[in-house]
Motif scaffolding. Structure first.
Motif, short mmCIF file in Angstrom:
data_model
loop_
_atom_site.label_atom_id
_atom_site.label_comp_id
_atom_site.label_asym_id
_atom_site.label_seq_id
_atom_site.Cartn_x
_atom_site.Cartn_y
_atom_site.Cartn_z
N THR A 1 22.34 31.20 35.55
CA THR A 1 22.68 31.51 34.16
C THR A 1 22.78 30.24 33.32
N SER A 2 23.19 29.14 33.93
CA SER A 2 23.33 27.89 33.16
C SER A 2 21.99 27.34 32.70
N ASN B 1 27.10 39.89 31.53
CA ASN B 1 27.71 39.40 30.30
C ASN B 1 27.86 37.89 30.34
N SER B 2 28.51 37.31 29.33
CA SER B 2 28.58 35.85 29.23
C SER B 2 29.32 35.21 30.38
N ALA B 3 30.20 35.98 31.06
CA ALA B 3 30.95 35.45 32.20
C ALA B 3 30.18 35.58 33.50
N GLY B 4 28.96 36.18 33.44
CA GLY B 4 28.18 36.39 34.64
C GLY B 4 28.54 37.66 35.38
N THR B 5 29.35 38.52 34.75
CA THR B 5 29.75 39.78 35.37
C THR B 5 28.71 40.85 35.11
N TYR C 1 24.34 37.47 26.64
CA TYR C 1 24.04 38.28 27.82
C TYR C 1 22.92 37.62 28.61
#
Length: 758
Positions: A561-562, A613-617, A641
């Protein structure tokens, strides 16, 4: 000024609601070159000759005897009696041309002191024709009533009898001026006039001017009633460009060293000094005949402009034949008889001797020849009273027309014509792939296979056609040259894509990547008529380009994601799962909550799709089996997202998948676009573009990104957009058609257009 090779064709001027000159040359140029791809080569050759001869012109500003005298024929095309302008009005225009081109105009005293050292006496004079092309007496004026109320510069219909106009006299002996009721260009009426530059077709060569803008009396209407429209247009006819270089950019130029760079045209009557974005100090030379000011405020040519005009008038120039014209000499009352007894002998594959019976009273003879398919005659050198001429450098198995006339002391006869056919080539490579003298007659040849041929005459050129089955890279080589040969690559429409023009016998080469599947043409020709019986070697190398997958967004950093690349909305993007451990992440941003749909398609294996989502969930997942596509529908709050694509049980392939994030009711409210599905209007100019492309973007666009794709869809250029206008440098792009995309700050595709790079 900076010397650049600007390839322009016809030029038009217009008058609008505020009595301003306006230019419509760009559209006309594109039409002319599209109709005749050879014209671009003609313009390049003329420009090379002009630059090479630039040092041979005296820049003396002293008034003196004209060096060049040009016969003029005026075709008056009138619909109403008011448009049938008087002989006096016609003569007033000739008088203006003589004053302006010989520095005898009284208003030359108005030139600011800063520019006076550049003012030139061009030593060019003009006369009304005294004799017709057949030697009969004439006033130089042709009057013809027409049913047309307007003539179209895009069609050149003023110059043909069949379209309500009047056919041109021989452009090698006369300047043709057409006076018409009205001129349209690009659908716009009220154009003042337009001129054909050297290098165009003989049948359309000359200048067209509206009857309200011709001369200084009669129907001539202010502020264009001092004959300067004629001066301006004849300047174009003698190869002068607009002083600002025809594009509103300081990098553009008129190919003249002593005219200042300027940002664009000037209108009305400016005050000195007039400084714009390209100049300082003394400002722009708005009083030059090649600007757009009113007639009363233009009154000078420069020494550099004189040099350019002499480049086409001096020996070897495109209009050099005017120097030997008899058009200004009235025919004598005695008859100059035409030759008879025409014959051809010693005809071979490349030469022939033509002869005729002697004519009593002949001072000399003029012999011309051409292929039966050509439209332009070549004049052969002959002794003063010799009755035969040897023609050399001919093409094998070709029918030639030739004609001869008698030149007496005070008049010339009409031409008498005949023809002959050269024999077939008996050996060597001179006949290989012939006849292939044009794009339409190009010889079909395989790629990556060496071939041999020859440029055997001064007019010979070899065309070859190749067909690419897939996107390929070209590596074309021309070697073993016996003369100064050049190499050109064209697309299927005859548009030049690349050229190699080294000097002397240096080999030529063209390398061009990612050429789309289709038909292409390669031309070999001799610069300045270079030719030889010696073979050259040509290899049209073409290597298919492997399909590039993944696309731009699936890169070395998007395994987490990063490192995820931000992707546009409502757009298919491509990627691959290249190994059993490969996982792809893509990022997108929602600024106003609403419904979205993620679609994963064209799957080469059992791939699954997740939404994070933004937290990776994980907030959504689709896990259909096999190669069935995956879909996630989700109501998203504002935020960042990620879409995750991976192979189930290690599934992977080099074949691309497609991923799209489509917006439903989710919208963006940062002011950059109107709505989720809204589009913005993108205006790109000039189009085709040279060095830079100017962009105007509507609908409140404030920031985002610009992306340029080539014809194969490959991104080749991108740039941040910080306001609703931008300047995009396209100088490094190869010639061709490109797709311009505009994305909002969240990566949403909101507008697009196409442009052409020259």
């Amino acid at each position: 000024m900076k010397k650049q090779l600007l390839l322009l064709g016809f030029l038009a001027l217009g008058i609008g609601a505020h009595a301003q000159r306006k230019c419509a040359s760009h559209e006309h140029l594109q039409q002319q070159v599209a109709r005749d791809p050879q014209m671009q080569n003609n313009l390049e050759s003329i420009e090379r000759f002009t630059q090479a001869k630039a040092g041979n012109v005296s820049h003396s500003t002293l008034r003196g005897t004209p060096v060049y005298t040009i016969p003029v024929v005026v075709h008056v095309l009138w619909n109403t009696s008011a448009q049938n302008i008087s002989d006096a009005q016609i003569q007033s225009q000739i008088d203006v041309l003589n004053r302006d081109f010989q520095l005898n105009n009284a208003d030359t005293s108005l030139v600011p002191a800063a520019f006076r050292s550049a003012v030139a006496d061009c030593k060019i004079s003009f006369c009304m024709a005294q004799r017709t092309p057949t030697g009969a007496a004439t006033t130089g004026i042709i009057r013809k009533q027409t049913t047309k109320t307007s003539f179209d510069a895009d069609l050149d219909d003023a110059k043909s009898n069949s379209t309500g106009g009047s056919a041109a006299w021989d452009r090698n002996s006369y300047l043709n001026l057409w006076i018409v009721p009205d001129i349209k260009s690009g659908g716009q009426s009220g154009i003042l006039g337009y001129a054909q530059f050297p290098g165009g077709a003989a049948a359309t060569d000359g200048v067209v001017i509206g009857y309200k803008y011709f001369g200084t009396t009669g129907t001539a209407a202010a502020p264009f009633n001092k004959g300067r429209t004629g001066t301006h247009e004849v300047g174009h006819w003698l190869n002068l460009r607009h002083i600002w270089g025809d594009e509103s950019a300081c990098s553009q130029d008129d190919l003249v060293g002593d005219t200042p760079l300027q940002a664009g045209q000037n209108y009305g009557c400016p005050s000195f000094p007039k400084v714009d974005a390209c100049t300082s100090g003394n400002g722009v030379m708005y009083m030059n005949y090649m600007d757009y000011t009113d007639d009363a405020c233009m009154y000078m040519f420069t020494n550099g402009q004189k040099t350019r005009m002499y480049g086409v008038l001096q020996s070897g120039g495109a209009r050099a034949s005017l120097a030997s014209s008899l058009g200004c000499q009235a025919p004598s009352t005695s008859t100059c008889a035409a030759p008879s007894g025409l014959a051809s002998s010693s005809v071979s594959a490349s030469s022939a001797t033509v002869s005729w019976a002697a004519v009593s009273g002949a001072a000399s003879y003029t012999v011309q020849y051409k292929t039966s398919a050509a439209t332009t005659w070549t004049t052969a050198a002959s002794a003063a009273t010799s009755t035969s001429v040897s023609l050399t450098g001919l093409s094998a198995s070709t029918t030639y027309n030739w004609q001869v006339r008698t030149n007496c002391s005070s008049s010339s006869s009409s031409y008498t014509a005949s023809s002959f056919t050269t024999t077939a080539a008996t050996s060597g490579c001179g006949s290989n792939y012939e006849p292939n003298e044009s794009l339409s007659a190009a010889a079909a040849v395989p790629t990556s296979t060496p071939l041999s041929a020859a440029i055997t005459t001064t007019t010979d050129q070899d065309w070859f056609k190749v067909t690419l089955a897939a996107t390929s890279n070209f590596n074309i080589s021309l070697s073993g040259l016996a003369g100064d040969y050049d190499l050109v690559l064209y697309n299927s429409a005859g548009t030049q894509l690349a050229i190699s023009e080294n000097g002397g016998t240096t080999s030529e080469s063209i390398s061009r990547t990612n050429n789309a599947a289709g038909t292409y043409y390669v031309k070999v020709f001799g610069y300045n008529g270079a030719n030889s019986a010696t073979c050259y070697s040509l290899n049209i190398g073409a290597t298919a380009v492997a399909t590039t997958c993944p696309g731009t967004y699936d890169n070395s950093t998007n395994g987490s994601t990063s490192g995820a690349a931000q992707i546009p909305f409502n757009t298919d993007i491509k990627g691959t799962i290249g190994s059993s451990t490969d996982v792809d992440y893509y990022k997108f941003v929602i600024t106003t909550g609403g419904s979205i749909t993620l679609t994963l398609g064209t799957l080469p294996g059992d791939y699954d799709l997740k939404l994070l989502n933004s937290a990776g969930t994980q907030v959504g997942i689709s896990q259909n089996g096999g190669t069935t596509g995956e879909t996630i529908s989700y109501t998203a709050a504002a935020g960042t997202y990620y879409a995750q694509v991976y192979g189930y049980n290690g599934a992977n392939s080099a074949t691309c998948y497609t991923l799209k994030v489509a917006l439903g009711t989710a919208t963006r409210n940062d002011g950059s676009v109107v709505s989720a599905t809204g589009t913005v209007k993108v205006q790109a100019y000039p189009n085709p573009a040279g060095q830079v492309l100017q962009l105007n973007i509507s609908e409140g666009m404030t920031r985002g990104q610009l992306r340029v794709l080539d014809a194969s869809g490959r991104p080749v250029l991108q740039q941040q957009l910080l306001r609703n206008s931008a300047t995009l440098s396209v100088s490094g792009l190869p010639a061709g058609v490109y797709h311009l995309q505009v994305f909002s700050s969240e990566g949403v595709l909101v507008g697009q257009t196409k442009f052409v790079k020259r």
